[in-house]
Design a protein around this motif. Structure first.
Motif, PDB file in Angstrom:
ATOM      1  N   ARG A   1     -11.056  69.579  12.367  1.00 37.35           N
ATOM      2  CA  ARG A   1     -11.602  68.556  11.475  1.00 37.35           C
ATOM      3  C   ARG A   1     -10.869  68.557  10.130  1.00 37.35           C
ATOM      4  O   ARG A   1     -10.515  67.513   9.605  1.00 37.35           O
ATOM      5  CB  ARG A   1     -13.093  68.827  11.280  1.00 37.35           C
ATOM      6  N   GLY A   2     -10.624  69.730   9.602  1.00 31.94           N
ATOM      7  CA  GLY A   2      -9.913  69.817   8.335  1.00 31.94           C
ATOM      8  C   GLY A   2      -8.516  69.234   8.441  1.00 31.94           C
ATOM      9  O   GLY A   2      -8.081  68.479   7.575  1.00 31.94           O
ATOM     10  N   ARG A   3      -7.838  69.589   9.521  1.00 32.88           N
ATOM     11  CA  ARG A   3      -6.475  69.116   9.680  1.00 32.88           C
ATOM     12  C   ARG A   3      -6.407  67.601   9.792  1.00 32.88           C
ATOM     13  O   ARG A   3      -5.578  66.936   9.181  1.00 32.88           O
ATOM     14  CB  ARG A   3      -5.875  69.741  10.945  1.00 32.88           C
ATOM     15  N   LEU A   4      -7.304  67.049  10.579  1.00 32.71           N
ATOM     16  CA  LEU A   4      -7.307  65.600  10.764  1.00 32.71           C
ATOM     17  C   LEU A   4      -7.630  64.884   9.457  1.00 32.71           C
ATOM     18  O   LEU A   4      -6.974  63.921   9.078  1.00 32.71           O
ATOM     19  CB  LEU A   4      -8.318  65.206  11.842  1.00 32.71           C
ATOM     20  N   GLU A   5      -8.636  65.381   8.783  1.00 29.38           N
ATOM     21  CA  GLU A   5      -9.038  64.800   7.503  1.00 29.38           C
ATOM     22  C   GLU A   5      -7.867  64.784   6.537  1.00 29.38           C
ATOM     23  O   GLU A   5      -7.591  63.790   5.875  1.00 29.38           O
ATOM     24  CB  GLU A   5     -10.190  65.626   6.911  1.00 29.38           C
TER      25      GLU A   5
ATOM     26  N   SER B   1      -2.643  57.832   4.903  1.00 30.89           N
ATOM     27  CA  SER B   1      -3.181  56.480   4.795  1.00 30.89           C
ATOM     28  C   SER B   1      -4.192  56.310   3.667  1.00 30.89           C
ATOM     29  O   SER B   1      -4.699  55.215   3.453  1.00 30.89           O
ATOM     30  CB  SER B   1      -3.844  56.078   6.112  1.00 30.89           C
ATOM     31  N   GLY B   2      -4.492  57.388   2.977  1.00 31.76           N
ATOM     32  CA  GLY B   2      -5.453  57.274   1.883  1.00 31.76           C
ATOM     33  C   GLY B   2      -6.877  57.045   2.338  1.00 31.76           C
ATOM     34  O   GLY B   2      -7.744  56.705   1.544  1.00 31.76           O
ATOM     35  N   LEU B   3      -7.118  57.235   3.626  1.00 27.32           N
ATOM     36  CA  LEU B   3      -8.476  57.072   4.140  1.00 27.32           C
ATOM     37  C   LEU B   3      -9.085  58.425   4.449  1.00 27.32           C
ATOM     38  O   LEU B   3      -8.392  59.336   4.889  1.00 27.32           O
ATOM     39  CB  LEU B   3      -8.460  56.246   5.429  1.00 27.32           C
TER      40      LEU B   3
END
Lengths: 168, 168
Positions: free
Chosen positions: A35-39, A46-48
DNA sequence: CAAGATTGACTTGTCAATCTTA
DNA sequence: TAAGATTGACAAGTCAATCTTG
């Protein structure tokens, strides 16, 4: 054992075997790191945030790219105030718009900018999901993961209500 | 297909099949809801956050209940500033103490109060893990989960360094 | 009153910049 | 200089209280 207080080790052993505890921890840790990596890379490329992406993706797949706020909350499984804060932020960034429906219903609409942001973020994001998860697992393992995820999810939803039945 | 720009649908199809996407979403959603639920009841029943619990549990299992801050960060896979803030909060609550080792190393020590808090929280927490996860799954499924979690985790750790192999 | 929406205060986590000494 | 520690500004999420109208 009739001592009144069990030792800490005793208590844990009753709860979970070492084997089970290890399995749980592997899962828990993996899920945290993933989760951390994806975030992180979603944010960087992409700034999202993950939350932004979830909202955009949900909106993009709904008829007319327009949905009642409350339903969106249900869909995402979010608390109403979390959703509200999130939508407020996304509004100011122009990713979505709020519209008033009949009888104080609020509708959320995906804007062009929101759709563009999603389209820009999706390929990289999905490629990373593939790279970090899909491609690491055999097709069987992926099916196992999906299946057991659904099983756990059912239990979670079921436990939503009052544990002991307090009828209305 | 030699068009320069693929449609959004095209791009997604290239990235992931519907089957894969569904599997991913099941997992992602389950993990979100599960984490939320655990966090919530941990907070409600013991006043500890998941992060607090992780720190306490890690400390409890380490020799002398004492570890260098940096190592703790590595163990948990946390960024240093996250760890710092977390430790600061836990210090003010008396759950841990900071000690200075040699050459500006900071050590973190579990206090009595911290150990008590963990002992108070653990049974309920573990019972819930059992209820929501362990007991929902067959032993086989649990093993599958552990195995595939470790597989994914390996990939995550491997990707920590530069993508193209820079040897030590 | 209850469902849906809103608000604000507070906690947690991230990022980027800084500080300190081997 | 670089590793480890620190800091502060800010984004994200939770909780509890409030508002509004069917």
């Amino acid at each position: 054992v009739d001592r009144q207080r069990a030792t800490r080790a005793d208590r844990r052993r009753v709860q979970l075997t070492d084997h089970q505890l290890h399995a749980w921890r592997s899962f828990f840790h993996m899920q945290q790191v993933l989760r951390g990596r994806l975030e992180q890379s979603l944010q960087a490329t992409s700034g999202l945030s993950n939350a932004d992406y979830s909202v955009l993706a949900a909106l993009a797949e709904v008829p007319n790219r327009r949905i009642r706020a409350f339903q969106l909350g249900t869909l995402l499984g979010w608390e109403k105030s979390r959703l509200h804060h999130q939508l407020t932020r996304m509004c100011t960034r122009g990713l979505i718009e709020r519209e008033l429906g009949e009888s104080r219903a609020i509708y959320v609409v995906l804007t062009r900018a929101g759709l563009r942001a999603l389209a820009a973020a999706a390929p990289t994001h999905l490629a990373q999901v593939r790279e970090l998860v899909i491609d690491r697992l055999t097709p069987d393992q992926l099916d196992q993961l999906a299946h057991l995820s659904n099983t756990i999810l059912e239990g979670l939803v079921a436990g939503d209500d009052v544990p002991s039945g307090t009828s209305a």
